[in-house]
Design an enzyme around this catalytic site. Structure first.
Site, mmCIF file in Angstrom:
data_model
loop_
_atom_site.group_PDB
_atom_site.id
_atom_site.type_symbol
_atom_site.label_atom_id
_atom_site.label_comp_id
_atom_site.label_asym_id
_atom_site.label_seq_id
_atom_site.Cartn_x
_atom_site.Cartn_y
_atom_site.Cartn_z
ATOM 1 N N GLU A 121 -27.607 5.003 19.938
ATOM 2 C CA GLU A 121 -27.892 4.564 18.564
ATOM 3 C C GLU A 121 -28.099 5.762 17.631
ATOM 4 O OE1 GLU A 121 -31.068 1.693 18.738
ATOM 5 O OE2 GLU A 121 -29.822 0.260 19.840
ATOM 6 N N GLN A 168 -5.126 -0.838 8.002
ATOM 7 C CA GLN A 168 -5.267 -2.288 8.200
ATOM 8 C C GLN A 168 -5.667 -2.877 6.848
ATOM 9 O OE1 GLN A 168 -4.388 -3.890 10.936
ATOM 10 N NE2 GLN A 168 -5.003 -5.916 10.304
ATOM 11 N N LYS A 212 11.439 2.745 8.323
ATOM 12 C CA LYS A 212 10.692 2.633 9.594
ATOM 13 C C LYS A 212 10.316 1.179 9.803
ATOM 14 C CE LYS A 212 6.273 4.193 10.198
ATOM 15 N NZ LYS A 212 5.257 5.243 10.218
ATOM 16 N N ARG A 220 8.081 -1.434 12.315
ATOM 17 C CA ARG A 220 7.059 -1.452 13.377
ATOM 18 C C ARG A 220 6.926 -2.858 13.940
ATOM 19 N NH1 ARG A 220 2.833 1.965 14.654
ATOM 20 N NH2 ARG A 220 3.070 3.170 12.728
ATOM 21 N N ASP A 228 3.940 12.966 5.366
ATOM 22 C CA ASP A 228 3.350 11.654 5.652
ATOM 23 C C ASP A 228 1.859 11.712 5.314
ATOM 24 O OD1 ASP A 228 3.340 9.020 6.420
ATOM 25 O OD2 ASP A 228 4.018 9.379 8.467
ATOM 26 N N SER A 253 -0.873 10.386 13.597
ATOM 27 C CA SER A 253 -1.766 9.833 14.612
ATOM 28 C C SER A 253 -1.225 10.212 15.988
ATOM 29 C CB SER A 253 -1.858 8.320 14.392
ATOM 30 O OG SER A 253 -2.692 7.746 15.333
ATOM 31 N N THR A 254 -0.298 9.427 16.531
ATOM 32 C CA THR A 254 0.293 9.784 17.835
ATOM 33 C C THR A 254 1.387 10.835 17.664
ATOM 34 O OG1 THR A 254 2.032 8.119 17.657
ATOM 35 C CG2 THR A 254 -0.053 7.421 18.662
ATOM 36 N N GLY A 255 1.813 11.052 16.445
ATOM 37 C CA GLY A 255 2.868 12.039 16.173
ATOM 38 C C GLY A 255 4.273 11.493 16.377
HETATM 39 C C1 R5P Z 1 1.844 4.526 8.680
HETATM 40 O O1 R5P Z 1 2.484 3.811 7.925
HETATM 41 C C2 R5P Z 1 1.409 5.899 8.298
HETATM 42 O O2 R5P Z 1 1.829 6.222 7.016
HETATM 43 C C3 R5P Z 1 1.916 6.943 9.290
HETATM 44 O O3 R5P Z 1 3.332 7.020 9.197
HETATM 45 C C4 R5P Z 1 1.529 6.600 10.696
HETATM 46 O O4 R5P Z 1 0.172 6.354 10.778
HETATM 47 C C5 R5P Z 1 1.905 7.718 11.661
HETATM 48 O O5 R5P Z 1 1.529 7.325 12.929
HETATM 49 P P1 R5P Z 1 2.062 8.046 14.221
HETATM 50 O O6 R5P Z 1 1.733 9.510 14.089
HETATM 51 O O7 R5P Z 1 1.319 7.385 15.349
HETATM 52 O O8 R5P Z 1 3.533 7.825 14.314
#
Ligand code: R5P
Length: 297
Positions: free
Chosen positions: A36, A94, A189, A191, A216, A220-222
């Site tokens: 906590e 989100q 893109k 998803r 961008d 995140s994961t790249g």
């Molecule tokens: C999503 O629409 C964001 O703008 C980024 O493109 C996304 O978060 C990149 O995520 P990652 O690095 O996992 O592909």
């Protein structure tokens, strides 16, 4: 006016204190053995305006709860206006219910922060600017593109700026306008909302002998920027530079991006970044927005 940094301040609290010549007030924080969070203001806040600095990564939920405790306590202690500086606003992706029944997380987060009494919010390059309407006070979205242009102008010649998807198109357009001789292109893109897998549709670009810049908001994961960098290298780009506002760099993403052929990766200091990333300090831009807020308090 006082500034307090929470555990996610990432040094931006100290930078703002110097830029704006505003004192830092000490905020004691700790974590109990069961996990906590605890916070305590040790200074006198009665009648003061307070800038609270907290970025929301890593450990988003913990950082959010610390912020909740700090806003509520500052108001209870008699603080006048509370100005939040949240360089990276977690949960911003989100921003709607993509599948029925889903939480619109950014809405819940911003409603919560404003209902506790936060009066102003300054953030950087939020995923969609429109989300800030969920914050009932005044919200400012700092635009980092001029900073990117300044850095990338030093290393690129006649570049092609690439937006990985529609969401990044206005940033790519603006960056191309700010770099002499640059052009821009927007890829598509898609998803899968259940599996999370992404698929790209690349425009047929001629980058032979040119530098490319992939821009961008978040890495995140790249996967997004790595697949685009590979494509651009396969099409003959001389160098591929990757630039983002918020470099989360989950797992082996940095290695993945570098092995896809990217020469250099830039990110802001809105979150802590791993070694190997060229960090651009966004503090002066946040300070400029804060000066405007303070003038109109
Ligand atoms: C999503 O629409 C964001 O703008 C980024 O493109 C996304 O978060 C990149 O995520 P990652 O690095 O996992 O592909």
């Amino acid at each position: 006016m006082l500034i307090a940094g929470l555990p996610g301040a990432n040094g931006i609290d100290v930078g703002l204190s110097k830029e704006l010549n505003i004192d830092l007030t000490y905020l004691e924080t700790k974590v109990f053995p069961d996990g906590e969070s605890y916070i305590r203001f040790t200074g006198n806040l009665v009648g003061s305006d307070l800038i609270l600095v907290q970025t929301l990564y890593p450990q988003q939920d913990k950082r959010i709860f610390e912020l909740i405790l700090a806003i509520d306590t500052a108001k209870e202690l008699g603080c006048r206006k509370v100005i939040l500086v949240i360089p990276y606003l977690a949960y911003s992706r989100q921003d709607r219910a993509f599948l029925s029944g889903e939480a619109v997380s950014i809405k819940t987060l911003l409603k919560t922060l404003s209902s506790l009494g936060a009066d102003y919010l300054i953030t950087v390059d939020v995923h969609k600017g429109d989300s800030l309407k969920f914050f009932s006070g005044t919200a400012v979205n700092v635009n980092p593109v001029p900073l990117f242009a300044r850095e990338l102008s030093k290393v690129t010649k006649n570049p092609l700026v690439v937006a990985p998807d529609e969401g990044a198109s206005s940033k790519a357009f603006e960056l191309s306008r700010l770099i002499c001789g640059a052009e821009y292109v927007v890829f598509k893109k898609y998803r899968d909302r259940v599996t999370g897998l992404i698929r790209h549709e690349y425009a047929d670009v001629d980058v032979r002998g040119r530098d490319a810049i992939v821009i961008d908001d978040i890495i995140s994961t790249g996967s997004t920027v790595a697949s685009i960098a590979s494509y651009l290298v396969s099409r003959g780009a001389s160098n591929v530079y990757v630039v983002c506002s918020h470099g989360l760099f989950i797992g082996d993403s940095l290695t993945k991006i570098l092995s896809s052929g990217a020469s250099r990766i830039y990110a802001l200091n809105t979150v802590p970044t791993p070694q190997g990333v060229s960090v651009i300090d966004v503090t002066p831009l946040i300070a400029t927005s804060l000066r405007d807020v303070i003038t109109n308090l």
